[in-house]
Design a protein around this motif. Structure first.
Motif, PDB file in Angstrom:
ATOM      1  N   PRO A  96       0.826  -1.208   0.000  1.00  0.00           N
ATOM      2  CA  PRO A  96       0.000   0.000   0.000  1.00  0.00           C
ATOM      3  C   PRO A  96       0.861   1.258   0.000  1.00  0.00           C
ATOM      4  CG  PRO A  96      -0.715  -1.547   1.697  1.00  0.00           C
ATOM      5  CD  PRO A  96       0.615  -2.017   1.203  1.00  0.00           C
ATOM      6  N   GLU A 139      -7.807   3.001  -5.412  1.00  0.00           N
ATOM      7  CA  GLU A 139      -6.601   2.767  -4.618  1.00  0.00           C
ATOM      8  C   GLU A 139      -6.944   2.659  -3.140  1.00  0.00           C
ATOM      9  OE1 GLU A 139      -2.198   4.523  -5.147  1.00  0.00           O
ATOM     10  OE2 GLU A 139      -3.632   5.975  -4.329  1.00  0.00           O
ATOM     11  N   ARG A 142      -8.626  -0.775  -2.457  1.00  0.00           N
ATOM     12  CA  ARG A 142      -7.709  -1.911  -2.399  1.00  0.00           C
ATOM     13  C   ARG A 142      -6.990  -1.939  -1.051  1.00  0.00           C
ATOM     14  NH1 ARG A 142      -7.776  -4.848  -6.568  1.00  0.00           N
ATOM     15  NH2 ARG A 142      -6.066  -6.130  -5.800  1.00  0.00           N
ATOM     16  N   TRP A 143      -6.632  -0.765  -0.543  1.00  0.00           N
ATOM     17  CA  TRP A 143      -5.984  -0.722   0.775  1.00  0.00           C
ATOM     18  C   TRP A 143      -6.945  -1.170   1.865  1.00  0.00           C
ATOM     19  CZ3 TRP A 143      -7.599   2.699   4.745  1.00  0.00           C
ATOM     20  CH2 TRP A 143      -6.872   2.557   5.936  1.00  0.00           C
TER      21      TRP A 143
END
Length: 288
Positions: A96, A139, A142-143
């Motif tokens: 990340p 983004e 996904r983290w």
């Protein structure tokens, strides 16, 4: 006529009707997996019948009030989503961006094998960096999904520890001027967890919530299910959290434990083996 065998212990709490629904769905599972072209769920292989497989399938039935077609559809959609999104990769293979450092932690009550596993969301630490942290919704997702998947590795679906709790710390968060990017990213994460992670939420602690914002949570009670509302704990001060979660939480939350950074266990999860090209943690290789 011979009496039917008693169900295994992990299914013994089901009524006759509920057990019939479970039997119908578990019987349809091989065809469902073939249609999804994927069999991994939260790091476990559903193509191998086990207590864990049963418990995971049962969660989809409970979420859909034992209506088999609805549970079947949600499970199918979840597997198809996992095939394309690849959440295990988000958790264990991707690094990340550093902008998420300090915004999420995973802890567990190590004094109790059935104690709570908690993911911590400290969005108040974002102050002044909203565009950077929340600007890219994909983004961020996904983290956040990666954090959830790591937390799930601490659960044991063959025991009593089958759910994960959350703490949302609203210290320094402005409710009156919520950043639109933060609102969009949070909404996207909520949608993913509600659809693809049914019956995995233990408690949801909202801490450091201004008293003036109590109306927002009262409004939530009008739209959320009774089962969901019962999991919500709203606290105006973080120091009250230990009364609900236990003294193992950090001092900042009323407990006697070390800081979140010191208790964070996410980096200690080791990976071995592969499932359909995706690395999985050692903790899920052996099924019960």
């Amino acid at each position: 006529m011979a009496e039917s065998a008693d169900p295994p212990a992990h299914l013994s709490h089901l009524s006759e009707t509920e057990l019939m629904s479970f039997t119908d769905l578990i019987s349809a599972l091989p065809a469902l997996l073939k249609e999804a072209e994927y069999s991994e769920l939260y790091g476990h292989d559903l193509s191998e019948r086990s207590t864990t497989t049963d418990v995971l399938v049962l969660k989809f039935l409970v979420a859909n009030k034992y209506v088999v077609p609805d549970a079947h559809q949600q499970l199918l959609e979840t597997l198809k989503w996992r095939l394309t999104f690849n959440p295990l990769s988000a958790a264990f293979e991707e690094t990340p961006p550093s902008k998420f450092d300090g915004l999420g932690y995973i802890t567990e009550d190590k004094g109790d094998p059935d104690g709570e596993v908690i993911t911590w969301n400290l969005y108040g630490q974002v102050s002044g960096k909203h565009d950077l942290v929340f600007g890219d919704t994909d983004e961020f997702l996904r983290w956040r999904v990666g954090l959830m998947e790591k937390g799930l590795r601490l659960l044991d679906f063959s025991s009593k520890r089958t759910q994960i709790s959350q703490v949302h710390d609203y210290s320094n968060v402005s409710f009156l001027r919520m950043d639109p990017n933060a609102k969009k990213a949070s909404k996207a994460a909520m949608a993913v967890f509600q659809r693809y992670y049914p019956e995995l939420l233990g408690k949801k602690y909202f801490v450091n919530v201004p008293l003036i914002m109590g109306w927002m949570f009262r409004a939530m009670k009008l739209i959320a299910s009774r089962e969901t509302i019962e999991k919500f704990v709203v606290l105006s001060h973080g120091g009250y959290l230990a009364e609900y979660a236990g003294n193992w939480v950090p001092e900042a939350y009323g407990g006697k434990g070390p800081s979140l950074a010191e208790q964070d266990v996410s980096l200690g999860i080791k990976l071995v083996g592969r499932s359909r090209g995706v690395k999985i943690p050692e903790a899920v290789v052996k099924e019960s």
